[in-house]
Design a protein around this motif. Sequence first.
Motif, PDB file in Angstrom:
ATOM      1  N   ASP A  13       0.814  -1.229   0.000  1.00 19.64           N
ATOM      2  CA  ASP A  13       0.000   0.000   0.000  1.00 19.64           C
ATOM      3  C   ASP A  13       0.838   1.264   0.000  1.00 19.64           C
ATOM      4  O   ASP A  13       0.417   2.306   0.518  1.00 19.64           O
ATOM      5  CB  ASP A  13      -0.955   0.032   1.212  1.00 19.64           C
ATOM      6  CG  ASP A  13      -1.798  -1.223   1.280  1.00 19.64           C
ATOM      7  OD1 ASP A  13      -2.278  -1.639   0.228  1.00 19.64           O
ATOM      8  OD2 ASP A  13      -1.941  -1.775   2.384  1.00 19.64           O
ATOM      9  N   GLY A  40      -4.575  -4.597  -3.829  1.00 18.95           N
ATOM     10  CA  GLY A  40      -5.466  -3.535  -4.288  1.00 18.95           C
ATOM     11  C   GLY A  40      -4.621  -2.351  -4.697  1.00 18.95           C
ATOM     12  O   GLY A  40      -3.806  -1.893  -3.905  1.00 18.95           O
ATOM     13  N   THR A 297      -7.780  -1.303   0.355  1.00 17.21           N
ATOM     14  CA  THR A 297      -8.493  -1.255  -0.930  1.00 17.21           C
ATOM     15  C   THR A 297      -9.271  -2.543  -1.150  1.00 17.21           C
ATOM     16  O   THR A 297     -10.370  -2.538  -1.700  1.00 17.21           O
ATOM     17  CB  THR A 297      -7.475  -1.140  -2.096  1.00 17.21           C
ATOM     18  OG1 THR A 297      -6.486  -0.202  -1.744  1.00 17.21           O
ATOM     19  CG2 THR A 297      -8.145  -0.725  -3.373  1.00 17.21           C
ATOM     20  N   ARG A 303      -6.086   0.464   8.353  1.00 17.89           N
ATOM     21  CA  ARG A 303      -4.670   0.074   8.413  1.00 17.89           C
ATOM     22  C   ARG A 303      -4.053   0.550   9.711  1.00 17.89           C
ATOM     23  O   ARG A 303      -4.424   1.608  10.235  1.00 17.89           O
ATOM     24  CB  ARG A 303      -3.916   0.672   7.227  1.00 17.89           C
ATOM     25  CG  ARG A 303      -4.407   0.137   5.906  1.00 17.89           C
ATOM     26  CD  ARG A 303      -3.607   0.716   4.727  1.00 17.89           C
ATOM     27  NE  ARG A 303      -4.156   0.236   3.473  1.00 17.89           N
ATOM     28  CZ  ARG A 303      -4.355   0.991   2.383  1.00 17.89           C
ATOM     29  NH1 ARG A 303      -4.037   2.266   2.402  1.00 17.89           N
ATOM     30  NH2 ARG A 303      -4.849   0.453   1.291  1.00 17.89           N
TER      31      ARG A 303
HETATM   32 MG    MG Z   1      -3.048  -2.150  -1.610  1.00 22.10          MG
END
Ligand code: MG
Length: 439
Positions: A13, A40, A297, A303
């Motif tokens: 991420d 994602g 995502t 998170r």
């Molecule tokens: Mg991601």
Amino acid sequence: MANIAVIGGQWGDEGKGKIVDLLSDRFDIVARWQGGPNAGHTVRFEGKTFALRHIPSGILREGVTAVIGNGAVIDPVSLLQEMAELEEKGIRVAGRLRISHRAQVILPFHRELDRVAEENPASPSIGTTRRGIGPAYMTKVARLGVRIVDLGDVEVLRRKMRSLVDGGFGAMLGAAASQAPEMLAEEFHAHGSSLASCVCDTSSWLGERLRAGARVLFEGAQGTMLDVDHGTYPFVTSSNTVVGSLFPGLGIAPRFLNGTIGVFKAYSTRVGAGPFPTEQAGEVGDRIRERGREFGTVTGRPRRCGWFDGVAARYAAGINGIDTAAITLFDVLDEFAEIPICVAYRWRGMELTEVPAEPWVSDEIEPVWEVLPGWRQPTSGARRIADLPTPARRYLDRLSGILGCEIGIVSVGADRTQTIVCSDSLWAENTKTGAGALP
Ligand code: MG
Ligand code: IMP
């Protein structure tokens, strides 16, 4: 330089999707080599948001061919849906996507195994994305996996699905098995037909295109600290995420890689369980999460957020031989008066400057902080380094010193245009050669 890789330097991420999207108009091909629908990647431009899972972000740029290599794991249902969503939003996928015939197939059975393993109190809960990623790599290495090529023959599929269950993995599911996988043979054979026009031997195709001079951008998924060998094992994903894994994952030779961009957030986040020494569980973490919109995502999970971990980042820079760093979500730090960076770990009175492999050490380490002054000014409008306040430039200089490489890109907002390019030495000369188009 001709061909470059973009990889994650932290726990995923990091905003690789945006960096790939930014650079991909200079490339003929964007190729992914590991992971699957656990990845994602979000790209925003012209007011639209594109949330991708399997397909490399390069698909969003016209004239780029996207490749999913043999090292990836593919959920055909989810991939077909992703393709349809893109087409609906006006992105042509047909004729622009190549999928390796050797990539592994994720079956509903793998997703069930993922859930059962996560819910089993006798094994550690990793906090996986529950997309069947780990089990699909598990059956691959056990030599029982179903590959994309197998989708072409319903009898082969039936036989392989049966041996998956009878070969021992069925017992792990027990009563939790909702459906014998062989019942799915016809369904997956049909998915295979829907994907067939995109499927080929991507290794030989890429090799040929590279020799013809095509410019290729290699797009990593997840991040170095989630690598199955080099990450915080066992709290990792089930593939190699480091740059070196792109060669087996795509079936091409190392000489075709000319440089590596490591992507790092200006702070740190992690989804799921596992060591995270710089985590800020309280108010600071909440402010970072809010400003950075730090929700998964793929799973929507909040998170875990914390300050920049210089020890882990330097480790990632070393393993990957990063030439240039891209620092993302920089503007998230705009409101903080002081910004700590972790420059070492303290463990039982000792200072550690390496990432420990021992879980009992990882569990006990405390960060040694170096506190830098914040800038408390918006940076989202900056387009050149000179536009940034002095403390912001000092923060970037410190990150560069820790990483041991230049900072090439600073992202100050989600949009394509909200980007500072400080150095383009890796890709300045790059232009498409036209050698990546499909026949
Ligand atoms: Mg991601
Ligand atoms: P899995 O990849 O679904 O098996 O999950 C293993 C670990 O990797 C979990 O902690 C996930 O949260 C994490 N993970 C997997 N993919 C990503 C990603 O794309 N971004 C961030 N974390 C991820």
